[in-house]
Design a protein around this motif. Sequence first.
Motif, mmCIF file in Angstrom:
data_model
loop_
_atom_site.group_PDB
_atom_site.id
_atom_site.type_symbol
_atom_site.label_atom_id
_atom_site.label_comp_id
_atom_site.label_asym_id
_atom_site.label_seq_id
_atom_site.Cartn_x
_atom_site.Cartn_y
_atom_site.Cartn_z
ATOM 1 N N GLU A 23 0.839 -1.279 0.105
ATOM 2 C CA GLU A 23 0.118 0.022 -0.061
ATOM 3 C C GLU A 23 0.841 1.245 0.016
ATOM 4 O O GLU A 23 0.602 2.020 -0.534
ATOM 5 N N HIS A 24 1.942 1.273 0.862
ATOM 6 C CA HIS A 24 2.637 2.462 0.947
ATOM 7 C C HIS A 24 4.118 2.490 -0.024
ATOM 8 O O HIS A 24 4.636 3.629 0.096
ATOM 9 N N GLY A 25 4.332 1.661 -0.589
ATOM 10 C CA GLY A 25 5.276 1.421 -1.449
ATOM 11 C C GLY A 25 6.746 1.960 -0.741
ATOM 12 O O GLY A 25 6.820 1.675 0.378
ATOM 13 N N ASP A 26 7.521 2.734 -1.600
ATOM 14 C CA ASP A 26 8.863 2.906 -0.825
ATOM 15 C C ASP A 26 8.788 4.165 0.056
ATOM 16 O O ASP A 26 9.976 4.509 0.695
ATOM 17 N N GLU A 27 7.557 4.755 0.533
ATOM 18 C CA GLU A 27 7.579 5.527 1.477
ATOM 19 C C GLU A 27 7.615 4.818 2.953
ATOM 20 O O GLU A 27 7.996 5.456 3.967
ATOM 21 N N ALA A 28 7.539 3.417 2.824
ATOM 22 C CA ALA A 28 7.570 2.603 4.038
ATOM 23 C C ALA A 28 8.678 1.978 4.433
ATOM 24 O O ALA A 28 9.605 1.776 3.435
ATOM 25 N N LYS A 29 8.821 1.742 5.665
ATOM 26 C CA LYS A 29 9.992 1.301 6.115
ATOM 27 C C LYS A 29 9.835 0.024 7.052
ATOM 28 O O LYS A 29 8.821 0.190 7.892
ATOM 29 N N ILE A 30 10.452 -1.123 7.099
ATOM 30 C CA ILE A 30 10.141 -2.089 8.196
ATOM 31 C C ILE A 30 10.930 -1.774 9.308
ATOM 32 O O ILE A 30 12.068 -1.369 9.376
ATOM 33 N N ILE A 161 16.742 -7.165 -1.359
ATOM 34 C CA ILE A 161 15.316 -7.073 -0.801
ATOM 35 C C ILE A 161 14.815 -5.865 -1.527
ATOM 36 O O ILE A 161 15.232 -4.853 -1.283
ATOM 37 N N ALA A 162 13.554 -6.030 -2.234
ATOM 38 C CA ALA A 162 12.896 -4.756 -2.641
ATOM 39 C C ALA A 162 12.297 -3.891 -1.629
ATOM 40 O O ALA A 162 11.802 -4.823 -0.482
ATOM 41 N N PRO A 163 11.721 -2.976 -1.790
ATOM 42 C CA PRO A 163 10.806 -2.222 -0.746
ATOM 43 C C PRO A 163 9.769 -2.907 -0.308
ATOM 44 O O PRO A 163 9.236 -2.729 0.725
ATOM 45 N N ASP A 164 9.062 -3.809 -1.091
ATOM 46 C CA ASP A 164 7.765 -4.220 -0.658
ATOM 47 C C ASP A 164 7.964 -5.708 -0.389
ATOM 48 O O ASP A 164 6.978 -6.619 -0.369
#
Lengths: 273, 240
Positions: A23-30, A161-164
């Motif tokens: 949902e948030h794409g590369d705006e998100a971080k784990i 590892i891809a952002p998603d």
Amino acid sequence: MIPASFEYVRADSVDGLLGALTEHGDEAKILAGGMSLIPLMKFRLAVPSVLVDAGRLDDLRYIRDGGDHVAIGALTRHRDLETNDLLGAECGVVRAVAAEVGDNQVRHRGTIGGSVAHGDSASDLPAVLLALDADFVIRGASGERVVAAADFFTGYFETVIAPDELLTEVRVPKSGPAGFSYQKFNRRAQDWAIVGSVAVRVGDSTRVGLVNMGPTPLRARGVEMALAEGASATDAAGAAAEGTEASADINATAEYRGHLARVLTRRALEAMV
Amino acid sequence: MLPSCSTPQAPSRERVTRDREFRRRTRFWNSQTDVTFTERSEQRGSEPKKIACTETASVRAEVTCQDAAMQIAMLVNGVGQSHDVEARTLLVQYLRESCTLTGTKVGCDTSSCGACTVLVDGESVKSCTMFAAQADGADVTTVEGLADGPNWHAIQTAFHEQHGLKCGYCTAGMMMAAVGFLAENPNPTDRDVRLGLEGNLCRCTGYQNIVASVLAAADSMKLGSMKLGSMEADSMETGQ
Ligand SMILES: Cc1cc2nc3c(=O)[nH]c(=O)nc-3n(C[C@H](O)[C@H](O)[C@H](O)COP(=O)(O)OP(=O)(O)OC[C@H]3O[C@@H](n4cnc5c(N)ncnc54)[C@H](O)[C@@H]3O)c2cc1C
Ligand code: FES
Ligand code: FES
């Protein structure tokens, strides 16, 4: 120091986490243990708009016998590794090196998955996992893939590892309880290695991994080959800096790092029992 | 009275250490690595993009809005605490400012010194490197929770008797790290203690008396549990 504002999402399942990433794409971080990410956010070197907290995914916190390998869940903490008997018996080097990461407080929170996914060549565990030819299990919305350590680290703080995607498991081939040595050189307690060298015997061969000798963790192939041809520890260790791309920083020049790699590798080979 | 000194009032803001040399010394400013991260944050702009807050039941994840306060609750020293906080609130900030427990100190604010150490579910952590939201639902112990009424904890008595402090700034974190460490290693050697407390810095004592304090506390805690054990055995024999 206070990080920039972000939206906090606490994942309560792997699917939920993957959904939030999509949902948030590369705006998100784990967020796993936060031991690398939170300091970066405090310095505002990392400014994620959405933080997806994987910290409660207890399904990914395990150390299991997988037959020819030990399977370690990505959310397994360093403290779990350094106190685990199965790991000690089957992959003693991983247990011993986990105990060298940071300090007690850091090991209580930091995870093996975070150490690997962060892609810092100064981290201790990635070089060991590379030397052991570990496999990394990565899950995304479209399914799961398994990537060999040799193909996993692609550059400074970069991995495949891809952002998603989420790293879910590390599979470490069994190397036994002994026959290894990790030589970590730093000047302050709790600190990252200025250079580190790990030697580990797997079957008839000796593997050598290097920490902080380039943009990614490295194998000292020259040393491994020399040993296979019957060279002594001292002679083989002379090749430790070959093909490396050590950087210079406040702690060491590139030349000094090369020197450290040779000395530490010799010590590791001599101490390996 | 606790043997550590505590500031009477929590500072309204976190200390901000922006000394360049200090930053360069941290891992995060080493060599080319900072280029990658700075570039990334520049690409995004200095302020993160605001994202509309939506409840997405389909992804089975709990979503909380940016900027808006989220409610968290935890047990702190056995007392239930519940507050509305911003997601970016650090645990140390939460403890000092929302719970007004100022015994926990901020030293480096960069995960190095251990002054902010508290126990989360019994394990020592650096509370400047954890979001309060991560401790939602946890059982947290700070230095204020060590003493049992007027009775000091063994570690407090040991620091007092062995002169384990000078200015006292590191002491709360040192004692919390020590309590966590002793729970995991009840029979430590001098070397074990030094390794076990490597995440805690002290600029005054030279560590000698801190190590002596932790070893003394280990002895008195063992003695305490032996006494307790023999009392239990006595009462079993006498049927009381
Ligand atoms: C004082 C201090 C000293 C330290 N010393 C050392 C040391 O000597 N040696 C050493 O090796 N390390 C050291 N570390 C770092 C420590 O090992 C961290 O545990 C590790 O680097 C990151 O793990 P984490 O779980 O905390 O990850 P986080 O900080 O939560 O995440 C790190 C990065 O990985 C990503 N990520 C995390 N988990 C996953 C996953 N499962 N899938 C995909 N992406 C993921 C995050 O998005 C983030 O980008 C130290 C840290 C501190 C604070
Ligand atoms: S203030 Fe948290 S480690 Fe220094
Ligand atoms: S007593 Fe002053 S810093 Fe430790």
